[in-house]
Design an enzyme around this catalytic site. Structure first.
Site, short mmCIF file in Angstrom:
data_model
loop_
_atom_site.label_atom_id
_atom_site.label_comp_id
_atom_site.label_asym_id
_atom_site.label_seq_id
_atom_site.Cartn_x
_atom_site.Cartn_y
_atom_site.Cartn_z
N LYS A 239 0.92 -1.26 -0.05
CA LYS A 239 0.03 0.05 -0.24
C LYS A 239 0.82 1.34 0.10
CE LYS A 239 -3.12 2.74 3.09
NZ LYS A 239 -4.01 2.46 4.14
N ARG B 27 -7.72 -0.28 1.31
CA ARG B 27 -8.32 -1.42 0.74
C ARG B 27 -8.91 -1.43 -0.86
NH1 ARG B 27 -12.77 -1.91 5.14
NH2 ARG B 27 -11.11 -1.01 6.40
N ASP C 295 -12.18 7.06 3.91
CA ASP C 295 -10.81 6.83 5.03
C ASP C 295 -10.51 5.20 4.79
OD1 ASP C 295 -8.84 7.26 6.49
OD2 ASP C 295 -10.01 7.25 8.23
N GLU D 133 -9.35 3.74 2.24
CA GLU D 133 -9.01 4.23 0.88
C GLU D 133 -7.98 2.91 0.64
OE1 GLU D 133 -7.73 5.33 3.52
OE2 GLU D 133 -5.47 5.10 3.05
N LYS E 191 -10.09 12.35 8.93
CA LYS E 191 -9.63 11.96 9.94
C LYS E 191 -9.26 13.17 11.12
CE LYS E 191 -6.42 8.24 8.45
NZ LYS E 191 -7.08 7.16 9.24
N1 BES Z 1 -4.11 4.25 7.07
C1 BES Z 1 -5.23 3.84 8.07
C2 BES Z 1 -5.09 2.87 8.83
C3 BES Z 1 -3.97 3.29 9.92
C4 BES Z 1 -4.41 3.40 11.27
C5 BES Z 1 -2.75 3.01 9.84
C6 BES Z 1 -3.48 3.79 12.24
C7 BES Z 1 -1.95 3.36 10.96
C8 BES Z 1 -2.21 3.65 11.82
C9 BES Z 1 -6.47 3.55 7.06
O1 BES Z 1 -6.45 4.08 5.76
C10 BES Z 1 -7.84 3.83 7.79
O2 BES Z 1 -8.15 5.05 7.85
N2 BES Z 1 -8.45 2.85 8.13
C11 BES Z 1 -9.92 3.01 8.72
C12 BES Z 1 -10.97 2.21 8.31
C13 BES Z 1 -12.30 2.58 8.44
C14 BES Z 1 -12.67 3.89 8.10
C15 BES Z 1 -13.23 1.56 8.26
C16 BES Z 1 -9.67 2.89 10.24
O3 BES Z 1 -8.95 1.78 10.28
O4 BES Z 1 -10.18 3.66 11.04
ZN ZN Z 2 -4.72 4.53 4.99
ZN ZN Z 3 -7.61 5.88 5.50
#
Ligand code: BES
Ligand code: ZN
Ligand code: ZN
Length: 501
Positions: free
Chosen positions: A269, A353, A349, A351, A281
């Site tokens: 990724k 996946r 967010d 993104e 976020k």
């Molecule tokens: N990049 C984040 C995941 C992440 C969180 C990486 C903390 C490193 C540290 C990912 O893109 C994300 O924002 N995931 C969301 C998914 C949710 C919206 C279903 C998450 O984990 O909150």
């Molecule tokens: Zn991310």
């Molecule tokens: Zn994200």
């Protein structure tokens, strides 16, 4: 911009035939087992024993694991001696050795030390390969420093080489492989630690092109925005839409074993900054590191090419910035993936996946690999579940999962398998599209993996969620704060075990 990262190489290893034949150096590291407090040397230490008797016998030093004591002797080849505790000999493993030597190195990192003599311990509880691997990895990994943005660069001289006392010259020569692997880890760390405004999708392209230019075993090709449109990678295009930087798909083929047709695809990724998109976020302070999967892939390429790894694999990196702007992709809208499936955006967010889905199905269709492994900082949920010590592993194939778990134990880049619970798939149901990119918040890491699985053909697949392990909030033994370079050592170990079996 010309990437400079992989022009720096880790300190070298030299060999001394005996303790008395060791060269002059700025420092000497002497490891000690707990219990007898006897000094462990690859050779007899002569008069130095008298100098060390007092600190060794006093309460100053108990030889507990990672404990360091500095002594300043006179009349020796070094002005500083670091005695480091190894803990109990019968409890020793590679990781204990890595840690102890990592701590010893760290204790001189702010000193003006350029050359270090190292007495390698002897023990019947660990075989020589593992012992030397622990010593060399601990020293080299702990030597990493990121100070690109500091005005006041540390004035200390950088470590040039370590002279090992104890092992055979052949064994020391064998450590070139460790140096090559650490070179890759360092590239990953540099990429992950740098500013998102520097490490853009274009920068990742530049690094992969430079790798292709430097090594004949690596061949790089790029799908730019126009090619992505022609090929129909609609999810990658959607995620990258709001940014000033164009998204891309980077493909680097590594050919290290011409006698084999075996072919692995490794996907990483490469979100160079994750604001969350329009579903912004609330705190994005760590999100320049959301390209750690891509970083691991590029570090793996450098490590493989440097050490001439006997394997064939292709790295596929979907890269984009998840930005907020007039052109951002929108929650509630539906976008078409490369696979043909339409995806309703439940949350912008989620993104990672989306871009991985396009990359995974593209890799399946174009390369028909024997197996598919992806690295992604995919979910906050995996950090809640496993913290910063262990990556989440989800896999459709038991053998692949077991091999990765084993490689994780050996390198201490540990992974823990989570189940792909089919029942949760229904939460990704969409009324208006083929699938939605989010479900409820419980078991968030598993649902993310279930989403990815929908884009994979019938090929063994493993997904590593490294959101917690790619970056750590404070130094741990031989791993520096922030970027850990996780994935590089794990994959090198995985490939090496495959070629050996
Ligand atoms: N990049 C984040 C995941 C992440 C969180 C990486 C903390 C490193 C540290 C990912 O893109 C994300 O924002 N995931 C969301 C998914 C949710 C919206 C279903 C998450 O984990 O909150
Ligand atoms: Zn991310
Ligand atoms: Zn994200």
């Amino acid at each position: 911009m010309k990437p400079k990262e992989f022009e720096t190489t880790p300190p070298a290893f030299r060999h001394a035939a005996s303790f008395s034949a060791r060269p002059k150096a700025d420092a000497l590291i002497i490891p000690v087992w707990k219990g007898g407090k006897k000094v462990e040397f690859g050779a007899s230490i002569g008069k130095l024993g008298t100098t060390l008797r007092h600190p060794m016998k006093s309460d100053e030093f108990s030889a507990s694991k990672n404990e360091c004591l500095h002594v300043f002797p006179s009349g020796q080849k070094e002005s500083r001696i670091i005695i480091v505790g190894l803990g109990e000999e019968k409890k020793v493993d590679i990781e204990a050795i890595r840690s102890a030597f990592g701590h010893a190195l760290q204790s001189i990192s702010k000193k003006n030390v350029a050359t270090v003599n190292v007495s390698v311990p002897q023990t019947s509880f660990l075989d020589e390969d593992d012992l030397l691997r622990g010593v060399s990895e601990g020293l080299l990994l702990a030597d990493y420093q990121f100070e690109d943005y500091a005005q006041e660069k540390s004035k200390k001289s950088k470590i040039k080489y370590f002279t090992l006392v104890g092992p055979t010259p052949e064994a020391v020569k064998g450590l070139e492989k460790v140096r090559g692997i650490v070179r890759g880890v360092t590239l990953t760390q540099d990429l992950v630690n740098q500013n998102a405004d520097d490490v853009t999708p274009q920068y990742l392209i530049d690094v992969s092109r430079a790798l292709g230019d430097q090594f004949s075993s690596i061949h790089t090709s790029i799908l730019n925005k126009k090619s992505l449109q022609e090929e129909g990678l609609g999810l990658l295009l959607a995620v990258g839409r709001g940014a000033a930087h164009e998204p891309a798909l980077i493909v680097c083929r590594y050919k290290g074993d011409r006698s084999s047709k075996d072919h692995t695809v490794v996907v990483g990724k490469g979100v160079t900054y994750d604001t969350g998109g329009l579903d912004k976020k609330s705190n994005m302070i760590t999100m320049k590191r959301d390209m750690a999967g891509a970083g691991a892939c590029l570090g793996l390429l450098l490590a493989a090419a440097t050490t001439k790894l006997k394997a064939n694999f292709t790295v596929v990196i979907p890269t984009a910035e998840n930005a907020i702007g007039a052109k951002s992709y929108k929650p509630g809208d539906v976008y078409k993936s490369f696979s043909g499936k339409s995806v309703e955006i439940g949350n912008t967010d989620a993104e990672g996946r989306l871009i991985l889905a396009d990359a995974l199905s593209y890799a399946c269709k174009r390369y028909k690999p024997d197996r598919l492994i992806d690295f992604a900082t995919l979910t906050g949920a995996v950090v809640v579940a496993l913290g910063h010590h262990v990556s989440g592993l989800m896999a459709t194939d038991d053998k692949l999962a077991e091999d990765l778990i084993l490689a994780g134990e050996k390198t201490y880049e540990r992974v823990c398998r989570l189940p792909l619970v089919d029942a949760y798939l229904s939460e990704l149901h969409s009324d208006i599209a083929d699938i939605k990119n989010v479900g409820g918040r419980e078991a968030g890491s598993i649902k993310a993996a279930l989403f990815l699985r929908e884009f994979i053909d019938d090929v063994p697949w493993a997904h590593l969620d490294i959101a917690g392990t790619a970056s750590i909030p404070s130094r741990r033994d031989y791993i520096p704060k922030y970027a850990t370079g996780v994935g590089v050592r794990l994959m090198m170990e995985y490939f090496e075990n495959r070629s050996a079996s």
